[in-house]
Design a protein around this motif. Structure first.
Motif, PDB file in Angstrom:
ATOM      1  N   ALA A 199      59.501  93.729 -20.031  1.00 29.56           N
ATOM      2  CA  ALA A 199      59.802  94.440 -21.272  1.00 29.56           C
ATOM      3  C   ALA A 199      58.589  95.237 -21.743  1.00 29.56           C
ATOM      4  O   ALA A 199      58.720  96.366 -22.219  1.00 29.56           O
ATOM      5  N   GLN A 200      57.411  94.639 -21.594  1.00 24.91           N
ATOM      6  CA  GLN A 200      56.206  95.352 -21.998  1.00 24.91           C
ATOM      7  C   GLN A 200      55.975  96.584 -21.128  1.00 24.91           C
ATOM      8  O   GLN A 200      55.568  97.631 -21.606  1.00 24.91           O
ATOM      9  N   ALA A 201      56.255  96.458 -19.833  1.00 24.79           N
ATOM     10  CA  ALA A 201      56.070  97.596 -18.933  1.00 24.79           C
ATOM     11  C   ALA A 201      56.982  98.743 -19.322  1.00 24.79           C
ATOM     12  O   ALA A 201      56.584  99.908 -19.311  1.00 24.79           O
ATOM     13  N   LYS A 202      58.233  98.421 -19.688  1.00 21.90           N
ATOM     14  CA  LYS A 202      59.173  99.465 -20.085  1.00 21.90           C
ATOM     15  C   LYS A 202      58.748 100.131 -21.388  1.00 21.90           C
ATOM     16  O   LYS A 202      59.089 101.287 -21.643  1.00 21.90           O
ATOM     17  N   ALA A 203      58.014  99.375 -22.216  1.00 25.11           N
ATOM     18  CA  ALA A 203      57.616  99.915 -23.515  1.00 25.11           C
ATOM     19  C   ALA A 203      56.464 100.904 -23.408  1.00 25.11           C
ATOM     20  O   ALA A 203      56.191 101.636 -24.343  1.00 25.11           O
ATOM     21  N   LEU A 204      55.769 100.923 -22.270  1.00 29.09           N
ATOM     22  CA  LEU A 204      54.651 101.853 -22.127  1.00 29.09           C
ATOM     23  C   LEU A 204      55.152 103.288 -22.002  1.00 29.09           C
ATOM     24  O   LEU A 204      56.225 103.530 -21.463  1.00 29.09           O
ATOM     25  N   PRO A 205      54.373 104.251 -22.486  1.00 30.28           N
ATOM     26  CA  PRO A 205      54.789 105.662 -22.391  1.00 30.28           C
ATOM     27  C   PRO A 205      55.052 106.057 -20.949  1.00 30.28           C
ATOM     28  O   PRO A 205      54.241 105.815 -20.069  1.00 30.28           O
ATOM     29  N   GLY A 206      56.215 106.647 -20.718  1.00 30.53           N
ATOM     30  CA  GLY A 206      56.558 107.130 -19.394  1.00 30.53           C
ATOM     31  C   GLY A 206      56.956 106.034 -18.428  1.00 30.53           C
ATOM     32  O   GLY A 206      57.148 106.291 -17.240  1.00 30.53           O
ATOM     33  N   GLY A 207      57.023 104.779 -18.912  1.00 30.99           N
ATOM     34  CA  GLY A 207      57.402 103.681 -18.032  1.00 30.99           C
ATOM     35  C   GLY A 207      56.407 103.451 -16.922  1.00 30.99           C
ATOM     36  O   GLY A 207      56.751 103.059 -15.815  1.00 30.99           O
ATOM     37  N   SER A 208      55.091 103.730 -17.169  1.00 33.59           N
ATOM     38  CA  SER A 208      54.068 103.622 -16.132  1.00 33.59           C
ATOM     39  C   SER A 208      53.860 102.172 -15.728  1.00 33.59           C
ATOM     40  O   SER A 208      54.111 101.252 -16.482  1.00 33.59           O
ATOM     41  N   LYS A 209      53.334 101.993 -14.533  1.00 34.65           N
ATOM     42  CA  LYS A 209      53.123 100.662 -13.984  1.00 34.65           C
ATOM     43  C   LYS A 209      51.961  99.969 -14.683  1.00 34.65           C
ATOM     44  O   LYS A 209      50.936 100.569 -14.944  1.00 34.65           O
ATOM     45  N   VAL A 210      52.140  98.679 -14.986  1.00 36.32           N
ATOM     46  CA  VAL A 210      51.107  97.921 -15.685  1.00 36.32           C
ATOM     47  C   VAL A 210      50.194  97.228 -14.685  1.00 36.32           C
ATOM     48  O   VAL A 210      50.668  96.579 -13.764  1.00 36.32           O
ATOM     49  N   THR A 211      48.886  97.391 -14.855  1.00 38.63           N
ATOM     50  CA  THR A 211      47.909  96.621 -14.101  1.00 38.63           C
ATOM     51  C   THR A 211      47.319  95.605 -15.052  1.00 38.63           C
ATOM     52  O   THR A 211      46.685  95.973 -16.031  1.00 38.63           O
ATOM     53  N   ARG A 212      47.549  94.316 -14.797  1.00 44.68           N
ATOM     54  CA  ARG A 212      47.110  93.313 -15.767  1.00 44.68           C
ATOM     55  C   ARG A 212      46.322  92.204 -15.083  1.00 44.68           C
ATOM     56  O   ARG A 212      46.862  91.191 -14.680  1.00 44.68           O
ATOM     57  N   MET A 213      45.062  92.459 -14.902  1.00 41.17           N
ATOM     58  CA  MET A 213      44.155  91.408 -14.476  1.00 41.17           C
ATOM     59  C   MET A 213      43.677  90.653 -15.714  1.00 41.17           C
ATOM     60  O   MET A 213      43.482  91.239 -16.777  1.00 41.17           O
ATOM     61  N   ILE A 214      43.511  89.358 -15.574  1.00 42.34           N
ATOM     62  CA  ILE A 214      42.958  88.547 -16.651  1.00 42.34           C
ATOM     63  C   ILE A 214      41.453  88.447 -16.439  1.00 42.34           C
ATOM     64  O   ILE A 214      40.989  88.085 -15.361  1.00 42.34           O
ATOM     65  N   THR A 215      40.682  88.778 -17.468  1.00 47.51           N
ATOM     66  CA  THR A 215      39.228  88.749 -17.389  1.00 47.51           C
ATOM     67  C   THR A 215      38.695  87.607 -18.240  1.00 47.51           C
ATOM     68  O   THR A 215      39.023  87.507 -19.429  1.00 47.51           O
ATOM     69  N   ILE A 216      37.884  86.761 -17.636  1.00 43.80           N
ATOM     70  CA  ILE A 216      37.320  85.607 -18.334  1.00 43.80           C
ATOM     71  C   ILE A 216      35.799  85.703 -18.315  1.00 43.80           C
ATOM     72  O   ILE A 216      35.196  85.923 -17.263  1.00 43.80           O
ATOM     73  N   ALA A 217      35.194  85.559 -19.472  1.00 48.34           N
ATOM     74  CA  ALA A 217      33.740  85.544 -19.589  1.00 48.34           C
ATOM     75  C   ALA A 217      33.270  84.096 -19.632  1.00 48.34           C
ATOM     76  O   ALA A 217      33.675  83.329 -20.505  1.00 48.34           O
ATOM     77  N   LEU A 218      32.428  83.721 -18.671  1.00 48.58           N
ATOM     78  CA  LEU A 218      31.826  82.384 -18.650  1.00 48.58           C
ATOM     79  C   LEU A 218      30.369  82.506 -19.087  1.00 48.58           C
ATOM     80  O   LEU A 218      29.637  83.362 -18.598  1.00 48.58           O
ATOM     81  N   ASP A 219      29.980  81.636 -19.999  1.00 47.24           N
ATOM     82  CA  ASP A 219      28.658  81.731 -20.614  1.00 47.24           C
ATOM     83  C   ASP A 219      27.865  80.449 -20.379  1.00 47.24           C
ATOM     84  O   ASP A 219      27.983  79.500 -21.151  1.00 47.24           O
ATOM     85  N   PRO A 220      27.060  80.395 -19.301  1.00 43.96           N
ATOM     86  CA  PRO A 220      26.184  79.236 -19.119  1.00 43.96           C
ATOM     87  C   PRO A 220      25.100  79.245 -20.198  1.00 43.96           C
ATOM     88  O   PRO A 220      24.321  80.189 -20.294  1.00 43.96           O
ATOM     89  N   GLY A 221      25.048  78.215 -21.021  1.00 46.68           N
ATOM     90  CA  GLY A 221      24.134  78.208 -22.154  1.00 46.68           C
ATOM     91  C   GLY A 221      22.665  78.215 -21.755  1.00 46.68           C
ATOM     92  O   GLY A 221      22.293  77.847 -20.646  1.00 46.68           O
ATOM     93  N   HIS A 222      21.827  78.676 -22.708  1.00 44.59           N
ATOM     94  CA  HIS A 222      20.378  78.620 -22.585  1.00 44.59           C
ATOM     95  C   HIS A 222      19.882  79.494 -21.421  1.00 44.59           C
ATOM     96  O   HIS A 222      20.505  80.489 -21.106  1.00 44.59           O
ATOM     97  N   GLY A 223      18.768  79.139 -20.784  1.00 46.53           N
ATOM     98  CA  GLY A 223      18.229  79.941 -19.689  1.00 46.53           C
ATOM     99  C   GLY A 223      16.853  80.494 -19.995  1.00 46.53           C
ATOM    100  O   GLY A 223      16.511  80.780 -21.147  1.00 46.53           O
ATOM    101  N   GLY A 224      16.045  80.645 -18.953  1.00 46.54           N
ATOM    102  CA  GLY A 224      14.719  81.218 -19.112  1.00 46.54           C
ATOM    103  C   GLY A 224      13.833  80.368 -20.006  1.00 46.54           C
ATOM    104  O   GLY A 224      13.641  79.170 -19.783  1.00 46.54           O
ATOM    105  N   GLU A 225      13.286  80.991 -21.041  1.00 47.34           N
ATOM    106  CA  GLU A 225      12.389  80.287 -21.954  1.00 47.34           C
ATOM    107  C   GLU A 225      13.085  79.154 -22.703  1.00 47.34           C
ATOM    108  O   GLU A 225      12.422  78.272 -23.250  1.00 47.34           O
TER     109      GLU A 225
END
Length: 487
Positions: free
Chosen positions: A240-266
């Motif tokens: 449904a979301q793909a159809k809602a896009l202008p022109g019915g264009s194809k959706v590219t949906r990668m999920i991006t996750i940011a991992l944050d190892p705490g601290h570091g260096g000094e």
């Protein structure tokens, strides 16, 4: 920029008369070897207590720890590129000389460094560089066991950008790059970008209630993967979301996750009884977690740091926003004054104060990272900090709670929980206004038994597996919406 001082007869600058004379006689040793015998030093001169070098692709940091506040001036010399630093009121000692050996051949920006007594009461450092850099030179006051520090941060002229790095790793399509724009701040009361309305979480809580548990505990009767019915609902929603896009264009949906190892260096973070540093353990766990997440379909991961260097709290959040992350997961290993404290925890941001005194204490302690790690507050982007720390939204916290419950329920299957529910406090690193964000305290490194587990490869794998399952569970009940990107 500091005023460029006049250059006296200086054996440390290539091409100087004294250096040519030394070379003609066959001498190859630096002036630092003989300077103490030639130049009398005043009584009470400052002493260098320790020197450290932290090389990384983002920047190289050099730290001089000393027993008093030092005054330094610096200037750049071109062809070949060098940075010259003059430090006043300093005695040249063996510790400072050891800086020469601290620079490794794989340092991205420093070729080598030379140290010498330039003139009475002034020590000169010459950094021979591999490329022209953008230096920041500043001092940091005593904190957390450190004495006064004089810090040199050498940044490339063209800063490393997390989005560019992910493109180089072929984790973004060119169409996504063309469509990528900075995320606007989320509006209060609306779901965050990439998230759906919170209805499915009610089902998760209802299932848990029928099972006689809470979402913060293991849920053996609740499948980690979505049911066929739920999968069909997610697929229908995506179509449904793909159809809602202008022109019915194809959706590219990668999920991006940011991992944050705490601290570091000094900033080493907490240290266990056997000397294990939190910064090292959480980096290993983050790397394992990255591998497991990227083995899943349509999943890519950005690490806020991939080596032992310090990243300020605000920059960690900004990195996640630059790659338009769907989730932000900060990984830590807790510590307390009593070694008997144990258990895993998950925290999210709070708008109304901490959920417990322990959560408040931990947030206050973690928010000291910039002071311990050493931040040049003179160049700190106060406007950016205001955006990141003042625009947190109710929707972001709501989504973060759902993610936190899913992850905590999985971690509870491999380790005792310090508290059976997600806690809340004002963690600075969780204040992205538009990204669901959690902070995972994997265990108490101050507890000898848990420190031993944290150092164990098998247990690190178990933790990475548990967090991966929690993230999968979160998306099963909160499938990401399509973003305005086309392929």
């Amino acid at each position: 920029m500091p005023r460029k001082p006049a250059l006296p007869s200086d054996s440390l600058i290539p091409g100087s008369p004294r250096r040519r004379t030394a070379l003609k006689t066959g001498g190859t040793l630096l002036l630092s070897v003989v300077a103490p015998a030639l130049v009398p030093l005043p009584a009470g001169a400052a002493q260098i207590m320790a020197v450290r070098v932290w090389p990384a692709d983002e920047y190289t940091r050099v730290t001089l720890e000393n027993d008093s506040v030092l005054k330094a001036t610096h200037f750049m010399v071109a062809d070949p590129p060098r940075m010259v630093v003059d430090i006043e009121g300093l005695a040249l000692n063996e510790t400072l000389k050891s800086l020469v050996a601290k620079v490794e051949s794989n340092d991205p920006y420093i070729k080598h460094v030379r140290v010498g007594q330039n003139r009475p009461n002034v020590v000169r450092l010459v950094f021979d560089l591999k490329e022209t850099v953008r230096p920041q030179v500043f001092t940091a006051p005593p904190v957390a066991g450190y004495r006064n520090r004089l810090i040199f941060d050498l940044y490339p002229l063209h800063p490393v950008d997390p989005l560019t790095t992910m493109i180089a790793q072929e984790k973004w399509s060119q169409a996504e790059v063309a469509a990528a724009t900075p995320l606007p701040p989320a509006q209060p009361g609306t779901p965050t970008v990439g998230q759906v309305a919170p209805a499915p979480v009610a089902k998760l809580e209802a299932d848990a209630a029928r099972a006689g548990t809470t979402p913060a505990q293991p849920l053996p009767t609740t499948p980690t993967l979505p049911s066929p019915t739920l999968q069909a609902q997610v697929q229908a929603q995506a179509q449904a979301q793909a159809k809602a896009l202008p022109g019915g264009s194809k959706v590219t949906r990668m999920i991006t996750i940011a991992l944050d190892p705490g601290h570091g260096g000094e900033d080493p973070g907490a240290t266990g009884a056997t000397g294990a540093h939190e910064k090292d353990i959480v980096l290993e766990i983050a790397k394992r977690l990255k591998g497991k997440l990227e083995s899943l379909p349509n999943m890519r991961v950005m690490l806020t740091r991939d080596a032992d260097f310090f990243v300020p709290l605000g920059q960690r959040v900004e990195k996640a926003r630059k790659v338009q992350a769907d989730l932000f997961v900060s990984i830590h290993a807790d510590a307390f004054i009593q070694p008997s404290a144990r258990g895993s925890s998950v925290f999210v941001l709070s708008e109304k104060g901490a959920s417990s005194s322990a959560a408040r204490w931990l947030a206050t302690d973690q928010n000291k990272a910039d002071l311990i790690g050493g931040v040049n507050f003179g160049s700190h982007d106060k406007e950016l900090a205001s955006v990141l720390f003042d625009l947190s939204t109710t929707a972001q916290i709501s989504d973060s709670l759902k993610l936190g419950k899913a992850v905590l329920s999985e971690i509870g299957g491999i380790n005792r929980l310090h508290k059976g529910s997600v806690e809340q406090a004002g963690f600075a690193v969780l204040k992205a206004p538009d990204i669901p964000s959690i902070l995972v305290e994997t265990a108490f490194i101050s507890n000898p038994e848990e420190e031993a587990r944290l150092r164990d490869d098998a247990y690190q794998n178990q933790l990475a597996d548990a967090i991966t399952k929690g993230i999968k569970r979160y998306f099963a009940y909160n499938p990401p919406l399509a973003k305005s990107r086309t392929a």
